[in-house]
Motif scaffolding. Structure first.
Motif, PDB file in Angstrom:
ATOM      1  N   UNK A  31       0.743  -1.147  -0.051  1.00  0.00           N
ATOM      2  CA  UNK A  31       0.075   0.049   0.119  1.00  0.00           C
ATOM      3  C   UNK A  31       0.900   1.813   0.276  1.00  0.00           C
ATOM      4  N   UNK A  32       1.856   0.771  -0.385  1.00  0.00           N
ATOM      5  CA  UNK A  32       3.441   2.349  -0.597  1.00  0.00           C
ATOM      6  C   UNK A  32       2.503   2.815  -1.369  1.00  0.00           C
ATOM      7  N   UNK A  33       2.314   4.284  -1.128  1.00  0.00           N
ATOM      8  CA  UNK A  33       2.083   5.576  -2.614  1.00  0.00           C
ATOM      9  C   UNK A  33       3.222   5.331  -3.279  1.00  0.00           C
ATOM     10  N   UNK A  34       3.146   6.131  -5.319  1.00  0.00           N
ATOM     11  CA  UNK A  34       4.676   5.782  -5.498  1.00  0.00           C
ATOM     12  C   UNK A  34       5.381   7.081  -5.222  1.00  0.00           C
ATOM     13  N   UNK A  35       3.923   8.316  -4.646  1.00  0.00           N
ATOM     14  CA  UNK A  35       5.079   9.564  -4.643  1.00  0.00           C
ATOM     15  C   UNK A  35       6.224   8.965  -2.914  1.00  0.00           C
ATOM     16  N   UNK A  36       5.993   8.162  -2.438  1.00  0.00           N
ATOM     17  CA  UNK A  36       6.253   8.263  -1.122  1.00  0.00           C
ATOM     18  C   UNK A  36       7.357   7.198  -1.743  1.00  0.00           C
ATOM     19  N   UNK A  37       7.419   6.291  -2.784  1.00  0.00           N
ATOM     20  CA  UNK A  37       8.312   5.352  -2.726  1.00  0.00           C
ATOM     21  C   UNK A  37       9.663   6.222  -3.680  1.00  0.00           C
ATOM     22  N   UNK A  38       9.327   7.253  -4.593  1.00  0.00           N
ATOM     23  CA  UNK A  38      10.066   7.902  -5.562  1.00  0.00           C
ATOM     24  C   UNK A  38      10.611   9.098  -4.410  1.00  0.00           C
ATOM     25  N   UNK A  39       9.951   9.260  -3.141  1.00  0.00           N
ATOM     26  CA  UNK A  39      10.642  10.303  -2.819  1.00  0.00           C
ATOM     27  C   UNK A  39      11.976   9.841  -2.267  1.00  0.00           C
ATOM     28  N   UNK A  40      11.376   8.528  -1.734  1.00  0.00           N
ATOM     29  CA  UNK A  40      12.341   7.961  -0.857  1.00  0.00           C
ATOM     30  C   UNK A  40      13.696   7.512  -1.714  1.00  0.00           C
ATOM     31  N   UNK A  41      13.486   7.085  -3.074  1.00  0.00           N
ATOM     32  CA  UNK A  41      14.196   6.863  -3.854  1.00  0.00           C
ATOM     33  C   UNK A  41      15.518   7.263  -4.691  1.00  0.00           C
ATOM     34  N   UNK A  42      14.304   9.081  -4.422  1.00  0.00           N
ATOM     35  CA  UNK A  42      15.319  10.463  -4.430  1.00  0.00           C
ATOM     36  C   UNK A  42      16.304  10.922  -3.434  1.00  0.00           C
ATOM     37  N   UNK A  43      15.892  10.255  -2.143  1.00  0.00           N
ATOM     38  CA  UNK A  43      16.143  10.551  -1.071  1.00  0.00           C
ATOM     39  C   UNK A  43      17.625   9.885  -0.123  1.00  0.00           C
ATOM     40  N   UNK A  44      17.624   8.746  -0.636  1.00  0.00           N
ATOM     41  CA  UNK A  44      17.998   7.168  -0.217  1.00  0.00           C
ATOM     42  C   UNK A  44      18.837   6.411  -0.662  1.00  0.00           C
ATOM     43  N   UNK A  45      18.529   6.570  -2.415  1.00  0.00           N
ATOM     44  CA  UNK A  45      19.436   5.577  -3.052  1.00  0.00           C
ATOM     45  C   UNK A  45      19.922   5.701  -4.144  1.00  0.00           C
ATOM     46  N   UNK A  46      20.830   7.186  -4.408  1.00  0.00           N
ATOM     47  CA  UNK A  46      21.145   7.603  -5.482  1.00  0.00           C
ATOM     48  C   UNK A  46      22.879   6.806  -5.145  1.00  0.00           C
ATOM     49  N   UNK A  47      23.510   7.341  -6.341  1.00  0.00           N
ATOM     50  CA  UNK A  47      24.805   7.257  -6.924  1.00  0.00           C
ATOM     51  C   UNK A  47      25.878   7.034  -5.177  1.00  0.00           C
ATOM     52  N   UNK A  48      25.699   8.874  -4.820  1.00  0.00           N
ATOM     53  CA  UNK A  48      26.588   9.412  -3.613  1.00  0.00           C
ATOM     54  C   UNK A  48      26.077   8.581  -1.975  1.00  0.00           C
ATOM     55  N   UNK A  49      25.070   7.958  -2.325  1.00  0.00           N
ATOM     56  CA  UNK A  49      24.419   7.543  -1.138  1.00  0.00           C
ATOM     57  C   UNK A  49      25.266   5.961  -1.009  1.00  0.00           C
ATOM     58  N   UNK A  50      25.285   5.550  -2.110  1.00  0.00           N
ATOM     59  CA  UNK A  50      26.381   4.201  -3.002  1.00  0.00           C
ATOM     60  C   UNK A  50      27.802   4.211  -2.268  1.00  0.00           C
ATOM     61  N   UNK A  51      28.455   5.449  -2.619  1.00  0.00           N
ATOM     62  CA  UNK A  51      29.658   5.584  -2.719  1.00  0.00           C
ATOM     63  C   UNK A  51      30.349   5.374  -1.551  1.00  0.00           C
ATOM     64  N   UNK A  52      29.497   6.619  -0.443  1.00  0.00           N
ATOM     65  CA  UNK A  52      29.499   6.706   1.158  1.00  0.00           C
ATOM     66  C   UNK A  52      29.108   4.976   1.937  1.00  0.00           C
TER      67      UNK A  52
END
Length: 72
Positions: A31-52
């Motif tokens: 039941x997670x909203x697409x907007x909430x999923x996209x917000x999390x992806x943009x905030x936590x799953x970007x390349x710079x996060x994986x570099x850290x």
């Protein structure tokens, strides 16, 4: 060619971000909203996060490869 795993490198950050972005919704509540999923992806799953993560001495991030491509 079989699948293999190895320790992630900084150069894997873009591929890791892409895999995480494509698969995050699969591990989320139905039941997670697409907007909430996209917000999390943009905030936590970007390349710079994986570099850290790759650069952290307290983490050990691994990748799954198939035919030379990071798939997980």
């Amino acid at each position: 060619m079989p699948f293999s795993t190895r320790v992630a490198r900084h150069g894997d950050a873009d591929a890791l971000s892409a895999v995480a972005s494509r698969t995050f919704a699969l591990a989320s509540p139905p039941d997670a909203s697409p907007a909430a999923l996209q917000t999390y992806i943009q905030a936590q799953l970007q390349p710079e996060h994986f570099c850290l993560l790759v650069g952290s001495p307290s983490k050990c991030l691994r990748v799954l490869e198939h035919q030379g491509q990071v798939v997980g």
